[in-house]
Design a protein around this motif. Structure first.
Motif, PDB file in Angstrom:
ATOM      1  N   VAL A 187      49.824  15.535  25.650  1.00  0.00           N
ATOM      2  CA  VAL A 187      50.600  14.332  25.335  1.00  0.00           C
ATOM      3  C   VAL A 187      50.320  13.229  26.342  1.00  0.00           C
ATOM      4  CG1 VAL A 187      52.941  13.394  25.205  1.00  0.00           C
ATOM      5  CG2 VAL A 187      52.411  15.598  24.117  1.00  0.00           C
ATOM      6  N   ASN A 188      50.218  13.590  27.623  1.00  0.00           N
ATOM      7  CA  ASN A 188      49.995  12.603  28.684  1.00  0.00           C
ATOM      8  C   ASN A 188      48.547  12.643  29.173  1.00  0.00           C
ATOM      9  OD1 ASN A 188      52.837  11.576  29.081  1.00  0.00           O
ATOM     10  ND2 ASN A 188      53.174  13.772  29.412  1.00  0.00           N
ATOM     11  N   GLN A 189      47.625  12.594  28.254  1.00  0.00           N
ATOM     12  CA  GLN A 189      46.215  12.779  28.583  1.00  0.00           C
ATOM     13  C   GLN A 189      45.665  11.700  29.512  1.00  0.00           C
ATOM     14  OE1 GLN A 189      44.010  11.379  24.613  1.00  0.00           O
ATOM     15  NE2 GLN A 189      45.654  12.846  24.194  1.00  0.00           N
ATOM     16  N   GLU A 190      46.047  10.453  29.333  1.00  0.00           N
ATOM     17  CA  GLU A 190      45.513   9.387  30.177  1.00  0.00           C
ATOM     18  C   GLU A 190      45.986   9.555  31.619  1.00  0.00           C
ATOM     19  OE1 GLU A 190      45.047   4.503  30.324  1.00  0.00           O
ATOM     20  OE2 GLU A 190      46.390   5.433  28.848  1.00  0.00           O
ATOM     21  N   ARG A 191      47.276   9.864  31.788  1.00  0.00           N
ATOM     22  CA  ARG A 191      47.793  10.062  33.148  1.00  0.00           C
ATOM     23  C   ARG A 191      47.125  11.258  33.813  1.00  0.00           C
ATOM     24  NH1 ARG A 191      51.281  13.541  34.932  1.00  0.00           N
ATOM     25  NH2 ARG A 191      52.189  14.011  32.893  1.00  0.00           N
ATOM     26  N   LEU A 192      46.935  12.328  33.058  1.00  0.00           N
ATOM     27  CA  LEU A 192      46.288  13.514  33.615  1.00  0.00           C
ATOM     28  C   LEU A 192      44.854  13.223  34.023  1.00  0.00           C
ATOM     29  CD1 LEU A 192      47.653  16.201  31.142  1.00  0.00           C
ATOM     30  CD2 LEU A 192      48.024  16.179  33.615  1.00  0.00           C
ATOM     31  N   CYS A 193      44.163  12.424  33.245  1.00  0.00           N
ATOM     32  CA  CYS A 193      42.787  12.055  33.587  1.00  0.00           C
ATOM     33  C   CYS A 193      42.747  11.340  34.933  1.00  0.00           C
ATOM     34  CB  CYS A 193      42.182  11.178  32.485  1.00  0.00           C
ATOM     35  SG  CYS A 193      40.469  10.700  32.789  1.00  0.00           S
ATOM     36  N   ARG A 194      43.656  10.402  35.152  1.00  0.00           N
ATOM     37  CA  ARG A 194      43.684   9.686  36.430  1.00  0.00           C
ATOM     38  C   ARG A 194      44.050  10.621  37.575  1.00  0.00           C
ATOM     39  NH1 ARG A 194      46.477   5.668  33.461  1.00  0.00           N
ATOM     40  NH2 ARG A 194      48.434   6.341  34.450  1.00  0.00           N
ATOM     41  N   THR A 195      45.004  11.533  37.310  1.00  0.00           N
ATOM     42  CA  THR A 195      45.453  12.454  38.351  1.00  0.00           C
ATOM     43  C   THR A 195      44.331  13.377  38.800  1.00  0.00           C
ATOM     44  OG1 THR A 195      47.719  12.420  37.513  1.00  0.00           O
ATOM     45  CG2 THR A 195      47.090  14.315  38.877  1.00  0.00           C
ATOM     46  N   ILE A 196      43.583  13.894  37.859  1.00  0.00           N
ATOM     47  CA  ILE A 196      42.558  14.900  38.161  1.00  0.00           C
ATOM     48  C   ILE A 196      41.271  14.263  38.672  1.00  0.00           C
ATOM     49  CG2 ILE A 196      41.102  16.714  37.141  1.00  0.00           C
ATOM     50  CD1 ILE A 196      43.456  17.209  35.162  1.00  0.00           C
ATOM     51  N   TYR A 197      40.908  13.125  38.116  1.00  0.00           N
ATOM     52  CA  TYR A 197      39.577  12.568  38.406  1.00  0.00           C
ATOM     53  C   TYR A 197      39.584  11.259  39.183  1.00  0.00           C
ATOM     54  CZ  TYR A 197      38.176  15.936  34.829  1.00  0.00           C
ATOM     55  OH  TYR A 197      37.972  17.072  34.099  1.00  0.00           O
ATOM     56  N   GLY A 198      40.735  10.610  39.284  1.00  0.00           N
ATOM     57  CA  GLY A 198      40.737   9.319  39.953  1.00  0.00           C
ATOM     58  C   GLY A 198      39.813   8.344  39.256  1.00  0.00           C
TER      59      GLY A 198
END
Length: 756
Positions: A187-198
């Protein structure tokens, strides 16, 4: 301890090793990869051409099933080649072709396009004011690649070609890793992308592949020049570099970081809410599967027959037995590559396996199938476009049953195996998404527009036409040698899946391996056990032991889902003793194998045919010209074959209208026959006064005997195993689909055997 409080992306960054050279970016050391396989070896690529390095890179990515599914993903390289007309150096985009597989790809699996011509299509696309994803303009671009082909290469290019074209680096790897898709399906794919990969990985929300997506990624790379990859919502990821090895390692790094993030948060069984149903024993599961799977095949194969793959390993059972399994299954799959095989969702049957109530399960499956077909038709009618292709088969391709696991279906073993593999991937995606966030399926309309996309329809139309025995499963008893082995190869040539059975298990497996060597394993991950087989398997049975015959049919069911044809070529000839007498034991053994054994095979096959309830089944026995031509010295054999002739007629009456029963009646077949070992050949040559030398090879001696027998027929030709195999094929196929209760002589013309 302080590290535990750092942001996850910072923690992961601390374990990375910086590589010299600005464009090489970040890269992990080989020993730091824990969730992916690092397979690149410098010594293996040394001396390879640039194109062969692309093939190598693709194969290594495809070998690791955690990185991409069979037939999915694509790789590319922008290479300098020589124009075949001008002789000038030109830049060519080599990209994995449509429908190919990274693991097995060779040079001919890559499309080649003049890069300047493909890039020139950008201006043509931007000229249209109504451009955009899912527009007629977008779809009209794909056929234009035909005008960009380098060196008359016939390989159709991937729908992801624009991504590979407009990424401004020489090498691009586009993959569908479970770990990354778990993030992309949260559901929060964009936030997770930033969290994991910067800033290392760009995020792009779901959009159907095409020109518009390629141009968006091109612009995002300009805006984020440090980025080394992209996460595509509900789809997958891509990596890029001007160095092919770095591109490969970057892809692994992106997947590794996602997998680590998930692993740190995975709750084991509790990720799917814990177990709703306790596992049942392996023996009980097998008993129910053998009963239910052929029945299911009959329910699904009303219009066209299907072949099954059974997945009942620990992970599949964990999912189907879990509390959250029904909810997640109903949500449907996320990645387009998954639901093109698995359909938008599977059929989940909520049945208590501890009850062991097979009739109750059949009732639930019947209701579930009817509901699924209605739901699929409603889904089609809700989402269809004016130009959508006609609705495809509304049956599910994946059926999930607590206690039993997953049963996947396809037109052949390769397709059903791929379907099982893809839903395994879907389960892993759900597991990862539920561990770190909340799983989110792709929007229904978007899913439909992919499933019925005109470009996907065109890919289906490019598939070769089905062969005559495609979708069919043939059990051949006696397949280890002679007529049985020839029949196995003949039916396989027409597309049949072959269960090779013989008293000599090694011989049966050799025949199966010969078939696999010709046809290949097929696509899809083989998995383990019988359910992971290719187009043929080798098994053992003893015609005097019903238990081994029943076991062989059970294994056939678990391998392919059911049966369509049963051929018995196994038999025995016991010569009389020197006084010309046959012992009671030899008489009983001859009838036990040649008559009773054939009956038991037909009786066990009947059980499977009746469970399937599909008309068009076929049983073919092998009798003999000796059944109607009395000869001295073969009393037990001739009498048994005469009984087998009448057994054919009786079985035809008993099994009609579900199954046709016929036989072939060869004259003596010497070559390749297990009934003619060297000592019998020598005895026969001596009996008939045919000159021979015992130093001669067995094959030479057999040929002499075969030529002698040939002179006793009207056509004066030896009777070969392949001659019988051709007759067996005709009886199994629809060509003689209205013939039952008959014996076809294949004997070169023995006038003593003419009907009278």
């Amino acid at each position: 301890m302080i590290l535990q409080f750092l942001a996850p992306w910072l923690y992961l960054t601390l374990v990375q090793r910086k590589v010299e050279g600005g464009r090489n970016g970040w890269r992990m050391m080989e020993r730091e990869f824990k969730h992916v396989k690092y397979l690149w070896r410098d010594e293996e690529v040394a001396g390879l051409s640039p194109l062969d390095r692309l093939v190598y890179r693709s194969n290594k990515l495809g070998e690791d099933i955690t990185l991409t599914n069979t037939g999915g993903g694509n790789t590319s390289a922008k290479l300098i080649e020589r124009d075949p007309l001008t002789g000038e150096e030109v830049e060519i985009l080599w990209v994995k072709g449509s429908g190919g597989d990274l693991r097995t790809a060779k040079r001919d699996g890559f499309a080649s396009l003049y890069l300047d011509k493909v890039r020139a299509m950008k201006a043509l696309y931007l000229r249209h004011p109504e451009r955009g994803p899912k527009t007629p303009v977008e779809d009209a671009m794909y056929p234009l690649y035909a005008h960009c082909v380098y060196n008359l290469n016939p390989r159709a290019c991937s729908i992801d070609t624009p991504l590979h074209t407009f990424v401004p680096y020489k090498h691009v790897d586009h993959l569908h890793p479970n770990a990354v898709i778990a993030i992309a399906a949260s559901v929060n794919q964009e936030r997770l992308c930033r969290t994991i990969y910067g800033d290392d990985v760009i995020y792009v929300p779901w959009q159907r592949p095409g020109f518009d997506l390629g141009l968006k990624i091109e612009q995002l790379i300009k805006d984020h020049p440090r980025a080394r990859g992209v996460l595509l919502g509900h789809h997958g990821m891509s990596s890029w570099s001007d160095d092919d090895k770095t591109c490969y390692e970057t892809a692994l790094e992106i997947v590794e970081r996602a997998a680590r993030y998930i692993a740190e948060r995975d709750r084991g069984e509790r990720t799917f809410g814990g177990l709703r149903y306790r596992p049942i024993s392996d023996g009980e599961r097998r008993r129910i599967q053998v009963e239910i799977i052929p029945w299911l095949r009959g329910q699904l194969s009303v219009e066209r027959r299907f072949v099954a793959t059974v997945q009942d390993d620990e992970r599949a059972l964990w999912f189907v037995n879990s509390v959250e399994g029904p909810r997640l299954a109903e949500l449907g799959t996320s990645c387009p590559d998954h639901f093109l095989r698995t359909k938008i969702k599977p059929l989940f049957v909520d049945w208590d396996p501890e009850s062991g109530d097979v009739e109750r399960l059949k009732g639930l499956l019947g209701e579930g199938l009817e509901r699924y077909r209605r739901d699929y038709a409603a889904y089609y009618n809700r989402c269809r476009r004016p130009d959508s292709p006609p609705m495809r088969d509304p049956n599910p391709t994946v059926i999930l049953i607590p206690g039993l696991g997953m049963i996947a279906w396809g037109k052949n073993k390769s397709e059903s195996r791929m379907t099982a593999e893809f839903y395994n991937c879907a389960i892993e995606v759900m597991r990862g998404a539920e561990a770190i966030d909340e799983y989110e399926a792709l929007d229904e309309q978007e899913a439909f527009d992919i499933e019925y996309w005109s470009l996907e329809e065109a890919k289906l139309r490019r598939l070769p036409p089905e062969k005559e025995l495609d979708r069919q499963v043939a059990v051949i008893i006696g397949a280890g040698s002679g007529i049985g082995r020839a029949a196995a190869h003949r039916l396989s040539k027409e597309g049949a899946h072959v269960v090779c059975v013989d008293l000599d298990e090694e011989a049966a497996q050799r025949t199966a391996q010969e078939i696999v060597a010709v046809r290949g394993e097929g696509l899809g991950v083989a998995g383990s056990g019988i359910s992971g087989c290719g187009p043929a398997i080798g098994l053992r049975c003893d015609l005097t032991d019903r238990r081994t015959i029943a076991r062989a049919f059970e294994d056939a069911i678990l391998a392919f889902g059911g049966i369509d044809a049963v051929i018995v070529t196994a038999g025995i000839f016991v010569p009389p003793d020197r006084a010309g007498r046959v012992s009671d034991e030899d008489w009983a053994r001859t009838f036990a194998i040649n008559v009773t054994g054939a009956y038991i095979v037909a009786d066990e096959a009947r059980r499977v045919f009746e469970r399937q309830s599909l008309k068009g089944g076929s049983i073919v026995l092998t009798t003999s010209a000796n059944a109607v031509v009395a000869k001295k010295g073969s009393l037990a054999y001739d009498a048994s074959k005469a009984a087998a002739n009448h057994l054919v007629r009786e079985l035809a009456v008993e099994l009609a209208p579900l199954v046709r029963v016929n036989a072939v009646a060869p004259a003596t077949v010497v070559r390749g026959s297990a009934m003619f070992p060297r000592d019998r050949v020598i005895a026969s040559l001596a009996k008939y006064g045919i000159p021979f030398d015992e130093s001669e090879s067995t094959d030479v001696l057999r040929e002499k005997l075969a030529n002698f027998y040939a002179q006793r027929s009207l056509l004066n030709v030896p009777i070969e195993p392949e001659d019988q195999a051709e007759a067996i094929f005709l009886l199994v196929s629809a060509r003689l689909g209205k013939t039952t209760g008959h014996i076809i002589p294949v004997d070169g013309g023995l006038q003593d055997g003419f009907l009278r």
